[in-house]
Enzyme design. Structure first.
Site, PDB file in Angstrom:
ATOM      1  CD  GLU A 178      -0.401   1.193  13.677  1.00  8.79           C
ATOM      2  OE1 GLU A 178      -0.997   1.158  12.639  1.00  8.79           O
ATOM      3  OE2 GLU A 178      -0.559   2.319  14.314  1.00  8.79           O
ATOM      4  CG  HIS A 179       2.240  -4.025  12.133  1.00 11.12           C
ATOM      5  ND1 HIS A 179       2.374  -4.435  10.977  1.00 11.12           N
ATOM      6  CD2 HIS A 179       2.932  -2.941  12.305  1.00 11.12           C
ATOM      7  CE1 HIS A 179       3.676  -3.549  10.830  1.00 11.12           C
ATOM      8  NE2 HIS A 179       3.592  -2.780  11.260  1.00 11.12           N
ATOM      9  N   GLY A 182       3.303   6.348   6.115  1.00 10.08           N
ATOM     10  CA  GLY A 182       2.632   5.887   6.927  1.00 10.08           C
ATOM     11  C   GLY A 182       1.200   6.338   7.173  1.00 10.08           C
ATOM     12  CB  SER A 197      -3.629   4.842   4.677  1.00  5.78           C
ATOM     13  OG  SER A 197      -4.077   4.454   4.163  1.00  5.78           O
ATOM     14  CB  SER A 198      -0.870   7.996   0.622  1.00 11.79           C
ATOM     15  OG  SER A 198       0.757   7.305   0.286  1.00 11.79           O
ATOM     16  CG  ASN A 200       8.271   2.379  -0.787  1.00  9.74           C
ATOM     17  OD1 ASN A 200       6.945   1.543  -0.452  1.00  9.74           O
ATOM     18  ND2 ASN A 200       8.702   2.748  -1.295  1.00  9.74           N
ATOM     19  NE  ARG A 202      -4.850   3.556   8.688  1.00 15.21           N
ATOM     20  CZ  ARG A 202      -2.840   3.829   8.438  1.00 15.21           C
ATOM     21  NH1 ARG A 202      -2.048   5.495   8.370  1.00 15.21           N
ATOM     22  NH2 ARG A 202      -2.255   3.102   8.123  1.00 15.21           N
ATOM     23  CG  ASP A 218      -4.310   1.436   5.543  1.00 11.86           C
ATOM     24  OD1 ASP A 218      -4.506   1.344   6.909  1.00 11.86           O
ATOM     25  OD2 ASP A 218      -3.245   1.100   4.790  1.00 11.86           O
ATOM     26  CG  ASP A 262      -4.560  -4.839   9.595  1.00 12.30           C
ATOM     27  OD1 ASP A 262      -3.350  -4.735   9.780  1.00 12.30           O
ATOM     28  OD2 ASP A 262      -4.519  -3.457   8.469  1.00 12.30           O
TER      29      ASP A 262
END
Ligand code: NG1
Length: 478
Positions: A71-72, A163, A165-166, A254, A65, A211, A74
Site C-alpha cells: 500500500e502507498h 478503497g 478503486s471505483s 474520498n 480491485r 488501479d 506504487d
C-alpha cells in the site's frame, strides 16, 4: 538480498500485456460466469433503450480491485499485488456525429450531463469528471481532432469511496469506450493502463498507477504483481485453500476531497531528496524513493537501514528541510510540493520512508511465499498484519474503524487482515481458510454490522468473499 533485478516480468504476462482488451459478442461471455453481472448488463441494455429510444451498440466494463499487499508504494516506484473484483463499472453507448456527449447513470443519485466533447472541463470532483479524464486522456494521447459524439448510460456496483478503486474503474471504462467509439486501432492493455494512470491525475491526485493497471491486466483466478517504469506484471496464485473476504467500514474514503494522499506523495519525495543529499547525490534529480534506491544501488533491506541512519525520527519542519537542502521556501514549494499540499509545514520523513521500503519488501516476500507449495496461511497472514500495522503506525493512513475491524477479524478466524487501497476509511481484507469463510462472515456480520443500525442496512454490499476476476473488456452488441 532483494534487488529490483529479481523482479523481471514473466514472459507470458509480458506478452498478454501487449494485446488489446478482449472483445466479446455476447453478454454471457462478457459476464465471465457472474450471474449478478449478467443480470446487470441485461438491465443496463434495457434501461438504455428506455432512456434513449434505441439499442446500445457496445458495452464496456472495467473492474474495481482489492490490493492484497503493497500500500502507498506504487507512486514511489515499487511493485504492488492487487486482484480485480467481480464488481465493475459498465457503460452502454451509441455514437453519433453531434460532437456531443450525453452522460447518464442508471442511479438517480448521479446527475445527468450533456456537453460538447471539445468543451469538457475537469475542475472539481463531480462523478462525471472521472469519465472525462478517460475521454480526454484518449483524445489527447491519440490526437483525435474531432472526437465522435456519444450517448452513454453507466451502471456500477463497486462501493464508492471504499478503497476498491471505483474512480479508476470509471476512468478506465471511459477510456476504453472512447477508444471503441473513435475506432482507435487496438491499443494494448499496457498502453491503456499507462494512459489512464496519467489521465486520472487530471483530477488532482498524484496516483501511482496500480488501479488502472490491474483494471486492464487482470485475469480470472490470479492476482498480479504489478511493477512500474515501465508497467509490467506477473501472476501470483494464492494457496488453493485461501479465500479473501472484504469488509467495508463504511467510513467514506474520498481521497480527492482531502489532501492526505498528495501529502504522503510529497513526504516520500522530500524524504528521498533529503537522503540523496546526505548521501552526496544530485538530490534535485531524485523524485521517488525507488529512484533513490537505484541511484544508491542497494537492496531493499539496506534501504531500511539507510532510512534509520539518514533521517531523524521527529517530523521535519519546513524551514529545517529548506535549510538542509539549501533552497528557499518558494523553491521547495515549486520543486518538491504540489498545488494541494502548499499548506504543509511539517513532514514525517522517517516514518513514511520506513513504511515504503519495508512494505515493498513485504510484497516481494508475499509473492515468494505464494510460489512455495508448502506455504502456510499463517505466513501470508503475518505479512498482511505487518502491512496493516505499518499503514497504521508509520504511514498513518488507517482510522479507528479500520483498526477496530481488523481486531474483530483476527478474533473471528482471519489469518491476516489489512486495510486495502488508500485507507483513511474504506475496506479491510482478510485472508481466511476457505472452509471457515461462512463462520468468519457470520461473526463479522454479528459483531461489526448487525450491532450498528446504519451498517446493518448495507451489509449485503459491504461484506463479501471474493476471488480474482477478469480485466476490462468490450462487448459488441448487434
Ligand atoms: P484508491 O484506493 O483507489 O484510493 C489509491 C491510488 C493507488 C495507490 C493506493 C494506495 C489512485 C487512482 N489510486 O487507491 O494508486 O497509491 O491509493 O496504495 O490514485
Amino acid at each position: 538480498m532483494v534487488t529490483r533485478d529479481h523482479l523481471k516480468p514473466r514472459d507470458c504476462c509480458a506478452i498478454k500485456m501487449t494485446t488489446p482488451p478482449p472483445v466479446f459478442s455476447s453478454l454471457t461471455e462478457c459476464a465471465q460466469g457472474s450471474q449478478v453481472n449478467h443480470e446487470r448488463y441485461k438491465g443496463l441494455v434495457d434501461s438504455f433503450q428506455a432512456k434513449y429510444g434505441e439499442k446500445p451498440k457496445y458495452l464496456v466494463r472495467a473492474p474495481g480491485r482489492v490490493n492484497l499487499i503493497g500500500e502507498h508504494i506504487d507512486y514511489s516506484g515499487y511493485g504492488v499485488l492487487p486482484m480485480a473484483l467481480e464488481q465493475d463499472i459498465t457503460t452502454a453507448f451509441v455514437t453519433n456525429d453531434s460532437g456531443e456527449i450525453c452522460l447518464a447513470n442508471v442511479s438517480d443519485s448521479y446527475s445527468e450531463l450533456k456537453c460538447k466533447v471539445a468543451d469538457i472541463k475537469i475542475s472539481g470532483h463531480n462523478w462525471y469528471e472521472y469519465f472525462f479524464c478517460g475521454l480526454k486522456g484518449i483524445v489527447e494521447h491519440f490526437s483525435i481532432d474531432s472526437p465522435i459524439g456519444m450517448k452513454v448510460l453507466l451502471d456500477g456496483n463497486i462501493p464508492p469511496s471504499a478503497g476498491l478503486s471505483s474512480s479508476s474503474a470509471l476512468v478506465c471504462c471511459a477510456a476504453l469506450a472512447t477508444v471503441v467509439a473513435n475506432n482507435v486501432p487496438s491499443p494494448t492493455k499496457k498502453e491503456l493502463a499507462e494512459i489512464c494512470a496519467k489521465c486520472e491525475r487530471y483530477i488532482g491526485t498524484e496516483g501511482g498507477g496500480m488501479d488502472q493497471s490491474i483494471s486492464f491486466m487482470a485475469e480470472p483466478g490470479v492476482a498480479k504483481m504489478i511493477e512500474f517504469n515501465p508497467i509490467r506484471c506477473s501472476d501470483v496464485k494464492l494457496p488453493s485453500s485461501a479465500a479473501i473476504v472484504v469488509s467495508n467500514t463504511l467510513v467514506l474514503a474520498n481521497k480527492a476531497a482531502f489532501a492526505n494522499y498528495n501529502e504522503r506523495v510529497v513526504e516520500c519525495r522530500i524524504a528521498a531528496q533529503v537522503i540523496a543529499k546526505k548521501k552526496g547525490l544530485k538530490w534535485q534529480d531524485i523524485r521517488k524513493l525507488g529512484q533513490l534506491m537505484e541511484a544508491l544501488q542497494l537492496p531493499l533491506e539496506k534501504m531500511v537501514i539507510v532510512v534509520a541512519e539518514c533521517l531523524h525520527g521527529e517530523a521535519y519542519m519546513r524551514n529545517e528541510v529548506c535549510k538542509f537542502l539549501e533552497v528557499s521556501d518558494e523553491d521547495l514549494a515549486s520543486g518538491s510540493m504540489s498545488p494541494s499540499t502548499l499548506h504543509m509545514q511539517k513532514f514525517e520523513l522517517h516514518k513514511r520512508a520506513a513504511h515504503v521500503y519495508s512494505e515493498s519488501l513485504r510484497v516481494i516476500q508475499f509473492k515468494k511465499a505464494c510460489e512455495n507449495p508448502s506455504v502456510t496461511m499463517e505466513e501470508l497472514g503475518k505479512l498482511m498484519n505487518e502491512s496493516h500495522a505499518s499503514c497504521r503506525d508509520l504511514y498513518e493512513c488507517s482510522c479507528p474503524e479500520l483498526d477496530g475491524l481488523a481486531v474483530l477479524c483476527e478474533k473471528s478466524g482471519s489469518c491476516g487482515t489489512r486495510l486495502t487501497g488508500a485507507g483513511w476509511g474504506g475496506c479491510a481484507i482478510s485472508l481466511v481458510p476457505k472452509d471457515n469463510v461462512d463462520s468468519f462472515m457470520q461473526r463479522i456480520s454479528e459483531s461489526f454490522y448487525q450491532a450498528h443500525p446504519v451498517r446493518a442496512k448495507q451489509i449485503s454490499t459491504s461484506l463479501f468473499a471474493t476471488s480474482p476476476g477478469g480485466g476490462a473488456s468490450v462487448c459488441k452488441l448487434e
